[in-house]
Each structure stands twice: as C-alpha cells, then as structure tokens.
Scaffold this active site. Structure first.
Site, PDB file in Angstrom:
ATOM      1  CD  GLU A  45      -2.481   1.193   2.783  1.00  0.00           C
ATOM      2  OE1 GLU A  45      -3.413   1.996   2.940  1.00  0.00           O
ATOM      3  OE2 GLU A  45      -2.118   0.380   3.675  1.00  0.00           O
ATOM      4  CE  LYS A 116      -7.132   1.764   3.983  1.00  0.00           C
ATOM      5  NZ  LYS A 116      -5.874   2.151   4.662  1.00  0.00           N
ATOM      6  CB  CYS A 149      -4.600  -1.313   4.776  1.00  0.00           C
ATOM      7  SG  CYS A 149      -3.696  -1.380   6.350  1.00  0.00           S
TER       8      CYS A 149
END
Length: 579
Positions: A45, A116, A149
């Site tokens: 990431e 995300k 994440c």
C-alpha cells in the site's frame, strides 16, 4: 491450461518525499520476482510514496492519474516479463479528488484498480473513501481481487469478492501494532476458501511502526510462505483448483449459505447513536449492562443424557465457584453426538427441565446444545435457560453435509436480553459464515454464545519467525496467534463465547474460549481452554459511562459503524452455480 502459478509478495520500506527512489526500488524488486518466475507480483500500500501524510497539500506533489507515468513504468515491466503487478499509490482523478489506490497492471496495460473503501484513521486527512467496490478481474492467471489494508477488517468485502469468483485476493497494506501474519488476513482466506497474497510494508515512519510479515495464505488458512522484516521478495505458488473448490473445514460453504436470512446486512443500525436507535418508538431498549464473568465449558458428550447432565452440572458448579453468571456448553452437549435423531428431546421436556433446575439452583444462565424433536422434525438446537426457568431456543440455520441427513434447518435468529447484556445464539458451523455473526451484531448483541462441535484446524500459533520485529509490535509468545473465533469477536465488536467439543480421537480439538470485542486491544481480553475437559472464564463488561452516547466499544461498535452496506446487495443473492 495450467491451474498453478508462481506468485510473489514484495515487502518494502518506502521513504517519504523520495518518490523516484521508491519507484526505482520497487521496479528492481518486481524485476527480481519476475526473473524468478512470478506471474503475479504484489507490492505494498502506498509503496511509491510512503503513507503518513499530514494533509492534501503535503501529498499533492506525489499524486498521479491512472494511467500515468508511474503505471506506465510498471506496465513496461509487465509487458516485458509477461506478468501481472499490483501497485499501491496515491491517485488523483479528473475532479482533483485523491484516493489511496491499488492498480492491477498486466502485459497489456491496466487491468483494473481498487480505491480503499474503508479509511483508516489517517486517510481522511487527504483522501476520499473509495467508490469502486468489490470488483473481480478476470485474467489468464486467474480471477484477481484487490483490497487495501483496513478493507480486510470487514467481512463483507472479501466475501463479496469470493462470491464474485475471486481465486486470489491481493491485499496490500501498511499494517501496524500487531504481530503478522495478522489473524484477519488468515481468517479472510480461511472463511472464503481463497488465496490471500499479503504485501505489507515494514519499518518506521513518523513514529509509526509497521509490522512486515508479508505472506501467502492458502484457502485452508495455512500460511505457506512468510517474510518477517526487511526489503525482499517472497515467492510461493497458488493452485486455482484449490480456491475454486470453496471448501472450509471440508464443507462447501457457499452452497450452504442462507441468503434469505441476510437482508439485514444491507442495513446500518449503528449509523445513528445506538442508545437512541435501539429504543426507538418505545421498543425495548438495550439492557443497562454490567460487569460479569462468563465461562465456556468443553468436554466430550457421551451417548447418555444422564451422564452428560452430570458433566454439565459438575462444570457449571466449577464455573459458579469462579464467579461466572453465564456458562456456555458445547453443541449437542445434552443429547450426544452419535445419533441425534434418536436421542432428540422436546422443548420444553425432561432435558430442559433438568437444565432449568440446575440454572435455578446455581443462579446461573446456561446455554446448552441438544437435539430437539418437534413432531416429525428434528433440529440441532441450543437453549438459553435463565435462573427463573425461562427458555429461549435457537435452531441451527446453517447445516453441514452430515447434519442434513438428520436435522431440519432453522429459519430465525434468536436474540435475548439479560442483565449480562444482549445475547445472540449461534451453533458451531453457523459461525463459519461471517454473515451470521454480522446479523447478530446489527441487532445490537453484546455477546454471541456459540455451542460448537467443530472438527479440524481453526487456530494456529504464529506462522513465522518470532524474532526481529521491533517494538511496539507485540512479540511475546502466543500459542494461539490466530484463532478464527477471536476474529469473529473483534470484527463485530462483541464478546464471543465459543464452547467446543474436545475429543482428539474424533478430531474435535476443543480450543474453547471467551474472546473480547476490541480488535486493537493488547493484551487481548480473552480466556482459552488449553486442552481436555475444562473451563475458560473471562470478564465481560457491557457497562456505559453516564452519557447519552455509547462509551463502551461493545455498544459503540466502531468497526460495525464503518460498514458500507450500499455496496452489499450481492450478499443476499444465491451463490453462482459453480459453487
């Protein structure tokens, strides 16, 4: 066409403000992986820039469009090496909106991207929540999905991707404050029967210590390759057939889902102050809450109800002596495992009368599993019996292949308010379905009581080296680094009381436990039965400070409130026919 492919996870420590250096190093590591035969290469990431940005102004010089100069450089490598690369980077769109993005690049250029969708504490400083939900990209090396994440904390994201046919989830992260490979990573592979390729950064940035532990996790939850710390390339192999079997603990779980019971997954019961919501229109509000001790008892039920009742009474007495107010016993603990259709009892009946007498005598709440006969039908049921004799019944909704030979599936959830808190019931195999625990969380449950008879492996010690991870990441010994039902507790911000059968000769491992509601709390609030017949007792706190707002995570449910149910429609549809 081959179903096996070499894959690689790249672990890397980027340096803030040195974008060109970071990209050059990532290209070097990807080249190394491709030269070793990797067809799919996953990088961390925000690997091109670093992560801990103060605001939009600070990150502005480093954002890029997709496609753009950075993706063009990785596309050239992918074309030359005939491979696929996942790159994490800050993206700017045509409206000047910034996103934390993962982009999948193949030999022919950009395949797709994921923004995300569930911001961690830092993203709102500079980025918008992603608007590209739950995609699966078809490629010659398999069906690939992307998560970033925090996204993986949410059961719905990986589940929707698996339902969409994903063979592998590429999870890129800046994971911190936890030993890795993280339990969440393992559970998402395990419950969805797919591979997870985890590329996590390591190192220290603006006082934040990142965990490393990049890995490849197989569909059965086995960590098949792991890199603890440092820059490097981790090589492994995936087999698409193993993912496409969609088996969890030997069961074809997608065929056993109950989408007709999941429509509440599209609601958001924690979007308003839950202390107002759950009492709306004069509805019975939450119990006030209290601090209690809760026990789980594990033993091997016999084929003799009287003998089982004696074991239950002895363990309940020990739990009472430890200060417990609620004791959870295993699945079919009263009637035995061998021939449930023959030993099945009516409710109410002699079996529940005996449990009721025990509850009154010891002033305990008891949760116990038994085979229930109702006319010509038999159910795998659990009873919650109060000290005043009141009985609440739950009939198992998700049946295993063997159970379908003797049991009828239930069609309703059971939620009971007690002084201890709001309690939901699940039974064993039910808890393999993340949808089930989530529905009970949305009902405002403080605790799930889960009598179980689960065979096989759903827990493990840390699957990597124990040394070299710098503080403040916890590095002490932990015999149960991953326990699947601890993850069930944390992801739903509730206590999970899991009482499993223990019988090694029949492959029941026990590992019963009471698990706490805060996934970010260390040391963990939990108690686990190490082995054999016995009890685990833990403190359960459902209290609140003198405030109109919830001050306890079990009532506030931080993770549950961050869900994005507008994108969850696929969860209430039947699985595709190939499952």
């Amino acid at each position: 066409m081959s179903t096996t492919h070499k894959v690689a996870a790249v672990q890397f420590e980027p340096t803030m403000f040195e974008k060109e250096r970071n990209i050059a190093r990532l290209l070097e590591l990807c080249e190394q992986a491709a030269a070793a035969g990797a067809r799919l290469i996953v990088t961390p990431e925000m690997g091109t820039t670093g992560y801990c940005w103060f605001d939009r102004a600070e990150v502005a010089p480093f954002v890029e469009t997709i496609p753009g100069p950075t993706t063009n450089r990785f596309a050239a490598l992918a074309r030359r090496q005939d491979c696929y690369i996942v790159v994490g980077m800050p993206e700017v769109d045509e409206d000047g909106i910034y996103f934390n993005t993962a982009v999948l690049i193949g030999p022919d250029g950009i395949v797709g991207r994921h923004r995300k969708t569930h911001p961690y504490i830092s993203e709102p400083k500079w980025a918008a929540a992603g608007d590209l939900h739950n995609q699966v990209f078809e490629t010659p090396i398999g069906r690939i999905a992307l998560l970033i994440c925090m996204d993986i904390h949410f059961v719905e994201t990986a589940r929707l991707m698996a339902l969409g046919g994903a063979d592998v989830i590429c999870h890129i992260s800046n994971w911190l404050a936890e030993r890795t490979p993280a339990p969440y990573w393992i559970s998402r592979a395990f419950e969805n029967g797919c591979y997870v390729i985890e590329s996590n950064r390591w190192g220290l940035e603006r006082t934040v210590q990142f965990s490393g532990g990049s890995c490849v996790i197989a569909p059965d939850g086995q960590v098949i390759a792991v890199l603890d710390k440092g820059d490097g390339v981790l090589m492994s192999e995936i087999d698409l057939e193993a993912a496409r079997a969609r088996r969890v603990l030997g069961e074809t779980v997608f065929a056993q889902r109950r989408p007709e019971l999941y429509p509440e997954l599209l609601t958001d019961t924690f979007s308003w102050n839950p202390r107002d919501f759950f009492g709306l229109y004069g509805h019975e509000p939450w119990p006030a809450g209290k601090t209690s001790r809760v026990s789980v008892a594990q033993f091997a039920p016999a084929d003799d109800i009287s003998r089982n009742l004696g074991e239950i009474a002895a363990l309940a007495g020990k739990a009472k002596a430890e200060g417990a107010e609620l004791v959870v016993f295993p699945e079919l603990a009263m009637t035995g495992l061998s021939d449930p259709s023959t030993s099945a009892q009516p409710i109410p009946g002699r079996a529940t009368d005996s449990l009721g007498m025990l509850a009154r005598e010891l002033d305990l709440y008891l949760v116990c599993g038994l085979a229930e006969r109702d006319g010509d039908l038999v159910y795998n049921s659990a009873c919650l019996i109060a000290p005043d004799g009141a009985i609440s019944v739950y009939r198992k909704t998700h049946l295993s292949a063997d159970e379908r030979g003797w049991a009828t599936a239930g069609d309703e959830w059971t939620v009971v308010d007690t002084p201890i808190g709001r309690i939901g019931l699940l039974i064993g195999h039910d808890a393999s379905f993340p949808e089930a625990g989530r529905v009970l969380a949305l009902h405002g449950c403080d605790l799930i009581a889960c009598p179980a008879a689960i065979k096989g492996r759903f827990s493990s010690s840390h699957a990597g080296t124990e040394v070299g991870q710098p503080k403040p990441i916890p590095t002490g010994p932990d015999p149960h680094h991953w326990h699947h039902f601890r993850v069930r507790a944390g992801e739903n911000n509730l206590f999970f009381a899991f009482a499993n059968v223990v019988d090694p000769d029949r492959f029941y491992p026990g590992l019963s436990g009471v698990f706490g509601p805060d996934t970010f709390e260390f040391p963990r609030r939990e108690a686990i039965v190490a082995g054999g017949t016995g009890l685990a007792t833990a403190l359960v706190d459902t209290t609140n400070l003198d405030s109109v707002y919830p001050t306890n995570v079990v009532r506030r449910k931080d993770l549950v409130s961050m869900r994005m149910p507008h994108s969850y429609r696929g969860l209430i549809k039947a699985a595709a026919s190939n499952y």
